[in-house]
Scaffold this motif. Sequence first.
Motif, short mmCIF file in Angstrom:
data_model
loop_
_atom_site.label_atom_id
_atom_site.label_comp_id
_atom_site.label_asym_id
_atom_site.label_seq_id
_atom_site.Cartn_x
_atom_site.Cartn_y
_atom_site.Cartn_z
N ILE A 63 7.60 -14.47 12.19
CA ILE A 63 7.06 -14.51 10.76
C ILE A 63 5.51 -14.63 10.69
CG2 ILE A 63 7.57 -15.96 8.78
CD1 ILE A 63 10.37 -16.67 9.74
N GLN A 64 5.06 -14.03 9.86
CA GLN A 64 3.52 -13.91 9.95
C GLN A 64 3.16 -13.62 8.45
OE1 GLN A 64 0.90 -15.20 11.02
NE2 GLN A 64 -0.05 -13.69 12.51
N THR A 65 2.32 -14.63 7.95
CA THR A 65 1.58 -14.45 6.48
C THR A 65 0.47 -14.14 6.85
OG1 THR A 65 1.16 -16.72 6.54
CG2 THR A 65 3.13 -16.14 5.44
N VAL A 66 -0.09 -13.64 5.57
CA VAL A 66 -1.56 -12.70 5.71
C VAL A 66 -2.49 -13.92 5.14
CG1 VAL A 66 -3.22 -10.99 5.17
CG2 VAL A 66 -0.69 -10.52 5.78
N SER A 67 -3.40 -14.41 5.89
CA SER A 67 -4.56 -15.40 5.37
C SER A 67 -5.84 -14.46 5.03
CB SER A 67 -4.93 -16.36 6.48
OG SER A 67 -5.47 -15.62 7.77
N PHE A 99 2.17 -6.84 3.26
CA PHE A 99 1.78 -6.05 4.30
C PHE A 99 0.24 -5.96 4.11
CE2 PHE A 99 1.01 -1.78 6.17
CZ PHE A 99 1.91 -2.16 7.44
N PRO A 100 -0.78 -6.15 5.08
CA PRO A 100 -2.14 -5.91 4.98
C PRO A 100 -2.47 -4.69 4.92
CG PRO A 100 -1.51 -6.64 7.30
CD PRO A 100 -0.44 -6.74 6.59
N TYR A 101 -3.77 -4.13 4.48
CA TYR A 101 -4.17 -3.05 4.35
C TYR A 101 -3.30 -1.98 3.47
CZ TYR A 101 -7.94 -4.27 7.50
OH TYR A 101 -9.17 -4.76 8.02
N SER A 102 -2.32 -2.56 2.68
CA SER A 102 -1.46 -1.83 1.81
C SER A 102 -2.13 -0.83 0.85
CB SER A 102 -0.29 -2.41 1.24
OG SER A 102 -0.71 -3.31 0.41
N LYS A 103 -3.34 -1.46 0.29
CA LYS A 103 -3.98 -0.74 -0.79
C LYS A 103 -4.61 0.43 -0.13
CE LYS A 103 -4.33 -4.65 -3.82
NZ LYS A 103 -5.73 -5.44 -4.68
N VAL A 114 -5.54 3.56 6.18
CA VAL A 114 -5.64 2.61 7.42
C VAL A 114 -4.17 2.09 7.40
CG1 VAL A 114 -6.53 0.43 7.94
CG2 VAL A 114 -8.08 2.13 6.39
N SER A 115 -3.28 2.17 6.22
CA SER A 115 -1.98 1.58 6.32
C SER A 115 -1.34 2.35 7.44
CB SER A 115 -1.31 1.39 5.02
OG SER A 115 -1.48 2.67 4.38
N LYS A 116 -1.58 3.65 7.43
CA LYS A 116 -0.92 4.50 8.46
C LYS A 116 -1.28 4.00 9.89
CE LYS A 116 1.25 8.09 10.68
NZ LYS A 116 2.71 8.08 10.97
N ILE A 131 10.30 -6.41 7.88
CA ILE A 131 10.88 -6.88 6.68
C ILE A 131 9.52 -7.08 5.86
CG2 ILE A 131 12.35 -8.66 5.42
CD1 ILE A 131 13.91 -8.75 7.78
N THR A 132 9.42 -6.64 4.67
CA THR A 132 8.34 -6.92 3.96
C THR A 132 8.71 -6.98 2.28
OG1 THR A 132 6.03 -6.10 3.19
CG2 THR A 132 7.50 -4.58 3.53
N MET A 133 7.80 -7.28 1.49
CA MET A 133 8.12 -7.42 0.32
C MET A 133 7.02 -6.54 -0.60
SD MET A 133 8.84 -11.13 -1.97
CE MET A 133 10.33 -11.25 -1.03
N ASP A 134 7.63 -6.09 -1.66
CA ASP A 134 6.53 -5.51 -2.89
C ASP A 134 5.56 -4.63 -2.16
OD1 ASP A 134 8.19 -6.11 -4.84
OD2 ASP A 134 7.49 -8.11 -5.18
N LEU A 135 5.78 -3.62 -1.46
CA LEU A 135 4.63 -2.80 -0.75
C LEU A 135 3.90 -2.39 -1.85
CD1 LEU A 135 6.51 -0.82 2.01
CD2 LEU A 135 4.74 -2.52 2.31
N HIS A 136 2.70 -1.99 -1.95
CA HIS A 136 1.50 -1.43 -2.75
C HIS A 136 2.17 -0.02 -3.33
CE1 HIS A 136 -1.83 -1.04 -5.33
NE2 HIS A 136 -2.07 -0.02 -4.55
N GLN A 137 2.75 0.79 -2.33
CA GLN A 137 3.33 2.07 -2.69
C GLN A 137 4.36 2.21 -1.98
OE1 GLN A 137 2.30 4.11 -4.84
NE2 GLN A 137 0.70 3.15 -5.52
N LYS A 138 5.88 2.77 -2.31
CA LYS A 138 6.89 2.92 -1.55
C LYS A 138 6.59 3.72 -0.40
CE LYS A 138 9.79 1.91 -5.75
NZ LYS A 138 10.94 2.67 -6.52
N GLU A 139 5.61 4.83 -0.72
CA GLU A 139 5.55 5.86 0.41
C GLU A 139 5.14 5.19 1.51
OE1 GLU A 139 4.40 5.90 -2.37
OE2 GLU A 139 5.45 7.78 -3.65
#
Length: 248
Positions: A63-67, A99-103, A114-116, A131-139
């Motif tokens: 379990i890791q959150t993004v600071s 999820f970091p760098y999701s934008k 970068v997300s790739k 397991i993540t939550m509300d990705l910036h884009q579903k793709e």
Amino acid sequence: MNHTEGGLVIFSANSHPSSREISKRIGERLGVELGKVQVYQEDNRETRVQIQESVRGKDVFIIQTVSKDVNTTIMELLIMVYACRTSCARSITGVIPYFPYSKQCKMRKRGSIVSKLLASMMCKAGLTHLITMDLHQKEIQGFFNIPVDNLRASPFLLQYIQEEIPDYRNAVIVAKSPASAKRAQSFAERLRLGIAVIHGEAQDAESDLVDGRHSPPTVKIPRNTHTPLLLSRYHVTHTLPSYCQDTT
């Protein structure tokens, strides 16, 4: 989920105090104590991870959150995943609420997706499930070659509004931009409220989406000819060899 065969281990990194807090609550609900792991930064900012118990043949959840220090957070996760992989864990699941760098999931000018890259790094490190939550884009789920569970926070937000806001019937759901109008409309329909959309200048200009494929072609310099070349200063600087350029 049946984990009686090999056992279940939950690890928490030290990126943020909330990461350990949510890990404790999850462990209490499952009746499992947190796994023993030591994560710290050396003087030169290198991340050091030491797994202090056996994970052989077990199902590991990290379990890791993004600071605010996103890059350190990513390295902690990658090293912990790799440490569990080399310790012969049966499966390694990463729980990353944001999820970091999701934008950075689209090509803009001559940038990169970068997300790739981050998805490839996680899979290469040994992650078997995300397991993540509300990705910036579903793709973004398609960037992984492992199963990805993209959970939604909307049911909990709707429940909070209905239970904690007494006069929510007089509220209006506001979309901060036309791009978010679809999500705002979904909330408004389920709460049976009105909707408002703020129109303004788009944050991502259309020119930012140009990926460089419309650049001018390279000009071929004819050889053994004395015909003067009518080239712009840009082409002269970037296509001619240094000994052919006019320095006057």
